[in-house]
Design a protein around this motif. Structure first.
Motif, PDB file in Angstrom:
ATOM      1  N   LEU A  80     -16.419  58.261  57.767  1.00 19.20           N
ATOM      2  CA  LEU A  80     -16.271  57.070  56.917  1.00 19.20           C
ATOM      3  C   LEU A  80     -16.248  55.801  57.766  1.00 19.20           C
ATOM      4  O   LEU A  80     -16.847  54.784  57.401  1.00 19.20           O
ATOM      5  N   ALA A  81     -15.565  55.872  58.907  1.00 14.91           N
ATOM      6  CA  ALA A  81     -15.501  54.698  59.795  1.00 14.91           C
ATOM      7  C   ALA A  81     -16.909  54.335  60.262  1.00 14.91           C
ATOM      8  O   ALA A  81     -17.313  53.168  60.219  1.00 14.91           O
ATOM      9  N   ALA A  82     -17.666  55.353  60.691  1.00 13.90           N
ATOM     10  CA  ALA A  82     -19.015  55.093  61.210  1.00 13.90           C
ATOM     11  C   ALA A  82     -19.892  54.477  60.120  1.00 13.90           C
ATOM     12  O   ALA A  82     -20.720  53.616  60.377  1.00 13.90           O
ATOM     13  N   HIS A  83     -19.664  54.915  58.880  1.00 11.65           N
ATOM     14  CA  HIS A  83     -20.528  54.456  57.797  1.00 11.65           C
ATOM     15  C   HIS A  83     -20.110  53.111  57.201  1.00 11.65           C
ATOM     16  O   HIS A  83     -20.955  52.282  56.883  1.00 11.65           O
ATOM     17  N   PHE A  84     -18.800  52.912  57.044  1.00 10.98           N
ATOM     18  CA  PHE A  84     -18.353  51.746  56.259  1.00 10.98           C
ATOM     19  C   PHE A  84     -17.727  50.614  57.067  1.00 10.98           C
ATOM     20  O   PHE A  84     -17.449  49.548  56.521  1.00 10.98           O
ATOM     21  N   ILE A 191     -15.502  49.370  47.484  1.00 15.01           N
ATOM     22  CA  ILE A 191     -16.506  50.424  47.713  1.00 15.01           C
ATOM     23  C   ILE A 191     -16.259  51.509  46.668  1.00 15.01           C
ATOM     24  O   ILE A 191     -15.126  51.957  46.488  1.00 15.01           O
ATOM     25  N   SER A 192     -17.335  51.899  45.962  1.00 17.77           N
ATOM     26  CA  SER A 192     -17.132  52.843  44.859  1.00 17.77           C
ATOM     27  C   SER A 192     -16.884  54.256  45.378  1.00 17.77           C
ATOM     28  O   SER A 192     -17.287  54.604  46.490  1.00 17.77           O
ATOM     29  N   ILE A 193     -16.243  55.064  44.548  1.00 21.27           N
ATOM     30  CA  ILE A 193     -16.005  56.476  44.884  1.00 21.27           C
ATOM     31  C   ILE A 193     -17.343  57.181  45.132  1.00 21.27           C
ATOM     32  O   ILE A 193     -17.469  58.004  46.035  1.00 21.27           O
ATOM     33  N   GLU A 194     -18.333  56.826  44.305  1.00 17.71           N
ATOM     34  CA  GLU A 194     -19.649  57.467  44.467  1.00 17.71           C
ATOM     35  C   GLU A 194     -20.201  57.218  45.871  1.00 17.71           C
ATOM     36  O   GLU A 194     -20.709  58.138  46.524  1.00 17.71           O
ATOM     37  N   GLU A 195     -20.097  55.993  46.364  1.00 17.16           N
ATOM     38  CA  GLU A 195     -20.603  55.684  47.718  1.00 17.16           C
ATOM     39  C   GLU A 195     -19.851  56.486  48.773  1.00 17.16           C
ATOM     40  O   GLU A 195     -20.443  56.962  49.744  1.00 17.16           O
ATOM     41  N   ILE A 196     -18.543  56.633  48.587  1.00 17.14           N
ATOM     42  CA  ILE A 196     -17.742  57.373  49.570  1.00 17.14           C
ATOM     43  C   ILE A 196     -18.101  58.859  49.513  1.00 17.14           C
ATOM     44  O   ILE A 196     -18.274  59.509  50.554  1.00 17.14           O
ATOM     45  N   ALA A 297     -10.306  40.360  27.875  1.00 19.76           N
ATOM     46  CA  ALA A 297     -11.290  40.848  28.832  1.00 19.76           C
ATOM     47  C   ALA A 297     -11.966  42.090  28.278  1.00 19.76           C
ATOM     48  O   ALA A 297     -11.339  42.925  27.613  1.00 19.76           O
ATOM     49  N   GLU A 298     -13.258  42.190  28.559  1.00 17.49           N
ATOM     50  CA  GLU A 298     -14.039  43.333  28.080  1.00 17.49           C
ATOM     51  C   GLU A 298     -13.979  44.463  29.113  1.00 17.49           C
ATOM     52  O   GLU A 298     -14.140  44.222  30.313  1.00 17.49           O
ATOM     53  N   GLN A 299     -13.776  45.669  28.636  1.00 20.54           N
ATOM     54  CA  GLN A 299     -13.779  46.813  29.551  1.00 20.54           C
ATOM     55  C   GLN A 299     -15.166  46.988  30.175  1.00 20.54           C
ATOM     56  O   GLN A 299     -16.183  46.872  29.493  1.00 20.54           O
ATOM     57  N   MET A 300     -15.202  47.247  31.486  1.00 24.76           N
ATOM     58  CA  MET A 300     -16.473  47.435  32.196  1.00 24.76           C
ATOM     59  C   MET A 300     -16.938  48.888  32.041  1.00 24.76           C
ATOM     60  O   MET A 300     -16.133  49.772  31.722  1.00 24.76           O
ATOM     61  N   PRO A 301     -18.222  49.152  32.299  1.00 25.58           N
ATOM     62  CA  PRO A 301     -18.703  50.537  32.249  1.00 25.58           C
ATOM     63  C   PRO A 301     -17.888  51.438  33.185  1.00 25.58           C
ATOM     64  O   PRO A 301     -17.445  50.988  34.240  1.00 25.58           O
ATOM     65  N   LEU A 302     -17.729  52.712  32.778  1.00 28.63           N
ATOM     66  CA  LEU A 302     -16.828  53.602  33.521  1.00 28.63           C
ATOM     67  C   LEU A 302     -17.534  54.298  34.687  1.00 28.63           C
ATOM     68  O   LEU A 302     -17.443  55.525  34.854  1.00 28.63           O
ATOM     69  N   ILE A 303     -18.241  53.517  35.475  1.00 26.31           N
ATOM     70  CA  ILE A 303     -18.902  54.065  36.677  1.00 26.31           C
ATOM     71  C   ILE A 303     -18.802  53.048  37.813  1.00 26.31           C
ATOM     72  O   ILE A 303     -18.623  51.858  37.581  1.00 26.31           O
ATOM     73  N   GLY A 304     -18.948  53.549  39.044  1.00 27.00           N
ATOM     74  CA  GLY A 304     -19.033  52.689  40.223  1.00 27.00           C
ATOM     75  C   GLY A 304     -17.932  51.640  40.243  1.00 27.00           C
ATOM     76  O   GLY A 304     -16.762  51.928  39.986  1.00 27.00           O
ATOM     77  N   LEU A 305     -18.324  50.399  40.555  1.00 29.23           N
ATOM     78  CA  LEU A 305     -17.330  49.334  40.654  1.00 29.23           C
ATOM     79  C   LEU A 305     -16.736  48.960  39.302  1.00 29.23           C
ATOM     80  O   LEU A 305     -15.722  48.264  39.254  1.00 29.23           O
TER      81      LEU A 305
END
Ligand code: AMP
Ligand code: MG
Length: 320
Positions: A80-84, A191-196, A297-305
């Motif tokens: 993770l360190a090397a990547h992010f 950083i999103s869970i998907e990216e990690i 506030a409007e709820q955002m889509p339940l993915i990524g950020l």
């Protein structure tokens, strides 16, 4: 008077004198002090009115430096360190004894991050010590993403805001801890869970109540405007019941029109969640200044950020 300046030498001088400087990062502005100075760190807790059980993140400029502060660097943390890094990922790792207890609230782990911002990298390289830097706002309030936000909070009680412009990511770092070498999500963020997961495979995600003991300070109410705020799936449906109120709207993509809506902040007209995250706090700051009866506030889509933004909005809407 708090000065807003790009002068790194002046920031170095203030920090060497065990005082605080607000620093730009790519996430949000931080209230920075020398991690080895108990005096400076006490000033951070006092100025922010931050509870002492809430540990601080250590900011430095290289992986070699991080290795001076942590004892155990599991394989997946290395990946993770090397990547992010440099970037908006904080990792919680076993600490070396050089890290003072006043940084970690007495825990045997320390949170570390290498920020990705040229001004703060320059500053960190010019110093003989790393910086603790929680967000530069009074505890529980909306995080600052511009020098002006910081100055509005602390004018007169802080010497300097180091000017690095508007924060490009705009929400706090994602925090990952480790259990038996496996990554565990402590806080959603930039950083999103998907990216990690693309880098290290599955991340353990606990429900919010279970996370608390490992990540102290993850309080239900946080990032909150003074104006009463609601998070809803459908704004039009929700505001029907409030015909005589002055309402401010925080929407994802579209301007929403109704007589009781005084102002709408659209986070990203193209529907880009990264852009939405980067505009979130500035939009909340603006709405909070309009003397409204409520912010919806409007709820955002339940993915990524979208998940990270919803996390902040959920905390912003919790009653005191
Ligand atoms: P911030 O308030 O953005 O500076 O982030 C600090 C947060 O990092 C804290 O509220 C904790 O949730 C988390 N944190 C910092 N140090 C540790 C640690 N040693 N163990 C677990 N979580 C930590
Ligand atoms: Mg904060």
């Amino acid at each position: 008077m708090t000065i807003i300046s790009k002068n790194i030498d002046q920031a170095v001088e203030i920090l060497n004198g065990e005082n605080l400087v607000a620093i730009p990062t790519e996430t949000v502005y931080g209230l920075a002090g020398n991690i080895f100075s108990e005096v400076a760190i006490q000033k951070i807790y006092k100025l922010k009115q931050r509870p002492l059980f809430n540990p601080l993140i250590v900011h430095t400029y290289s992986i070699d430096k991080v290795k001076e502060y942590v004892d155990d660097f599991p394989e997946k943390a290395r990946l993770l360190a090397a990547h992010f890094w440099p970037g908006s990922l904080t990792m919680v790792l076993k600490k070396k004894s050089i890290i003072p207890d006043w940084i970690t609230s007495g825990k045997d782990t320390v949170a570390v991050r290498i920020p990705d911002h040229p001004i703060v990298s320059g500053l960190l390289k010019a110093l003989d010590f790393p910086l603790a830097a929680p967000s530069a706002n009074p505890f529980g309030c909306i995080s600052p993403t511009s020098p002006k936000h910081v100055k509005d909070y602390f004018d007169g009680s802080l010497k300097m805001v180091l000017d690095g412009g508007i924060c490009k990511n705009g929400i706090e770092s994602t925090i990952i801890g480790f259990e038996n070498g496996e990554p565990v999500l402590y806080r959603l963020g930039s950083i999103s869970i998907e990216e990690i997961e693309d880098v290290v495979g599955e991340v353990i995600v606990r429900n919010k109540k279970e996370v608390a003991p490992d990540a102290p300070g993850m309080l239900a109410r946080h990032y909150a405007p003074n104006t009463r705020t609601f998070l809803v799936e459908n704004i039009q449906d929700f505001i029907h019941q409030f015909e005589n109120k002055r309402i401010g709207v925080l929407s994802f993509k579209k301007e929403i029109k109704a007589p009781q809506i005084v102002h709408t902040e659209v986070l990203s007209s193209s529907g880009d969640l990264k852009e939405a995250a980067s505009s979130l706090y500035a939009a909340l700051h603006s709405l909070d200044k309009l003397n409204l009866d409520m912010i919806v506030a409007e709820q955002m889509p339940l993915i990524g950020l979208g998940l990270s933004i919803n996390d902040r909005l959920e905390r912003a809407t919790k009653q005191k």
